[in-house]
Scaffold this active site. Sequence first.
Site, short mmCIF file in Angstrom:
data_model
loop_
_atom_site.label_atom_id
_atom_site.label_comp_id
_atom_site.label_asym_id
_atom_site.label_seq_id
_atom_site.Cartn_x
_atom_site.Cartn_y
_atom_site.Cartn_z
N LEU A 148 106.04 -50.12 71.12
CA LEU A 148 107.16 -50.60 71.82
C LEU A 148 107.12 -50.34 73.41
CD1 LEU A 148 110.37 -51.17 70.57
CD2 LEU A 148 110.83 -48.67 71.35
N GLY A 149 106.13 -51.29 73.89
CA GLY A 149 105.97 -51.18 75.43
C GLY A 149 107.22 -52.36 75.91
N ARG A 228 97.23 -59.48 69.59
CA ARG A 228 95.87 -59.76 69.70
C ARG A 228 95.29 -59.93 68.21
NH1 ARG A 228 96.53 -61.31 73.84
NH2 ARG A 228 95.53 -60.78 75.78
N GLU A 257 89.94 -66.66 67.80
CA GLU A 257 90.49 -67.79 68.29
C GLU A 257 89.81 -68.67 69.24
OE1 GLU A 257 94.18 -65.83 69.36
OE2 GLU A 257 93.73 -66.25 71.36
N HIS A 275 98.43 -69.26 70.00
CA HIS A 275 98.54 -68.31 71.15
C HIS A 275 99.21 -68.71 72.26
CE1 HIS A 275 96.15 -64.89 73.33
NE2 HIS A 275 97.66 -65.14 73.96
#
Length: 309
Positions: A148-149, A228, A257, A275
């Site tokens: 939870l940034g 990521r 990826e 992405h």
Amino acid sequence: MKKKVLITEKLLASCEQAIIDRLNGVRLYEQEDPEAFLKEHGREFPAVAGFAIPGELIEALPNLGLIANFGVGYDGVDIKAAKARSIAVTNTPDVLNDAMAEITIGLMVSLARRLPQADRYVRERLWPEGSFPLQNQLTGKTVGIVGLGRIGKEIARLCEALKMRVVYFGRNKQSNIPFVYYDNLMEMAADVDWLVVATPGGAATNSLVNKKVLTALGPEGFLVNVARGSVVEEKALVELLQNGGVAGAALDVFADEPNVPDELLTLDNVVLSPHQGSATHQTRFAMGALVVANLEAFFAGEPLLTRVI
Ligand code: 8YV
């Protein structure tokens, strides 16, 4: 200090142009033999702009003072090598929070309501043969946010607007946060309908969402990853998606990826995205402007705007 910036990879065109025009930028990725170029010119560069900055590149730039990372995540930068030489690193936080939250909700709605399939249904003229099957809804469901940034908080805000219940997992319980906190990811996964991964990448979060966590999420649980690929144990996820151990996944990022595992391409319970969380004109423009502003501050001897080390 003489202004000169090495652009390590293809960035937003306007950002590259500003670096070239104002800061004597040189494109490493356009050099015929980048290794030979670095050998000959490496010491001319006090700064680089890019997002994959391995230790070998840092080594090839003996006078490097700043790595201006194009992105909020700086897991592509060899931080240990930068620290060892007291090289400053900046990133592009905050300006992408809205775009990231927007794509997260888009992926959730796409997965719950099967929008890619619904689109195909109409295109393939199946509609006259009968209605599209009923689907899931987000309203009233519980979403567990992993990390939870700044981005996670923006996702939480939009989930609340969708009348979802928000809970979160992170290293620490945060003060002044109205959501239930879990210090155990497996427990949270077992309790939620949706698990949304929004944590930084890198060694500290590698395979954080492992087979146990995914199994706890269970056959009715949905996973969304906008962080990521490294954060989720991809092989386990594929297996669980194949055997119904997890209901579905919406993925914007992948372990290797732009290569995506073949198995994912054949599954109907996944939504795949290349992405593109921050990939809007306005957000990438703001990210580019922040990269340039950090570089300019560096050459002017002023405090860096968004320094991470
Ligand atoms: C970009 C990102 O795709 O900010 C990040 O951490 O992953 C993305 O915004 C990346 O920086 C490459 O441009």
